[in-house]
Motif scaffolding. Sequence first.
Motif, short mmCIF file in Angstrom:
data_model
loop_
_atom_site.label_atom_id
_atom_site.label_comp_id
_atom_site.label_asym_id
_atom_site.label_seq_id
_atom_site.Cartn_x
_atom_site.Cartn_y
_atom_site.Cartn_z
N SER A 51 0.87 -1.19 0.00
CA SER A 51 0.00 0.00 0.00
C SER A 51 0.90 1.22 0.00
O SER A 51 1.75 1.38 0.89
N ILE A 52 0.72 2.10 -0.98
CA ILE A 52 1.55 3.29 -1.12
C ILE A 52 0.70 4.52 -0.83
O ILE A 52 -0.34 4.73 -1.46
N SER A 53 1.15 5.34 0.10
CA SER A 53 0.44 6.58 0.41
C SER A 53 0.83 7.67 -0.59
O SER A 53 2.01 7.86 -0.89
N PHE A 54 -0.19 8.38 -1.10
CA PHE A 54 0.09 9.54 -1.95
C PHE A 54 0.01 10.83 -1.13
O PHE A 54 -0.04 11.92 -1.70
N ASP A 55 0.01 10.71 0.20
CA ASP A 55 -0.02 11.86 1.11
C ASP A 55 1.15 11.76 2.08
O ASP A 55 0.97 11.70 3.30
N PRO A 56 2.40 11.74 1.55
CA PRO A 56 3.55 11.46 2.41
C PRO A 56 3.81 12.53 3.47
O PRO A 56 4.41 12.23 4.51
N ALA A 57 3.36 13.76 3.25
CA ALA A 57 3.60 14.80 4.24
C ALA A 57 2.87 14.49 5.54
O ALA A 57 3.37 14.76 6.64
N HIS A 58 1.70 13.91 5.44
CA HIS A 58 0.93 13.55 6.64
C HIS A 58 1.21 12.12 7.10
O HIS A 58 1.28 11.85 8.30
#
Length: 204
Positions: free
Chosen positions: A111-118
Amino acid sequence: MPILRTLLASALLLVFGGAVLTVATDGFHAFTSETARRLAVRREPPPVPAVTLETQSGAHVNLAELRGRWVLVDFIYTRCLTWCLALGGEFAQLQDQLAAPLADGRLVLLSISFDPAHDTPAELAAYRQRFRGRDHGWLVARPTSEGDLQQLLHTFGVTVVPDGIDGYVHNAAIQVVDPQGRLVLILDAGNPQAVAQLMRRKLP
């Protein structure tokens, strides 16, 4: 005669329009961009970029290190209350249904997050724990740079649009990467049993 010319012109327009539509829709197979993308992936599987991800444990893994295995990929963000919850539940089910190939390393769930800042490693770990996901075989990770994130979104055809209320609208699917590191198949979310059956056929 004017009527005949009108009929002839209409016929030519119909023929021309049908030819254009046939080309534009890949012989009437692709009436949506999503369908066209799935057909393109089957015909010419794109290589997955060898980018580095940070996992839920804080470890770093390069996608090139996963070659030699089948990988099922989804894209999420941990605050999502719709598609990402459904995908997390499906990956938890796949951990049960494909326990053997996950345990011996022939298959990986990613699972890859496209919201890495959060989505810090702590948030990623909490996301997996929400579904009682176990350590073996399921990585939840984030790209380590904006450039890497954009490469992944482009390769996997993921569209992410801010929704104006601190979230995102995005498409969702389970994407299949083969042991050569190529994206070879895009599957609908919502049927983990079908995904498990497909992978059992593909795994040696």
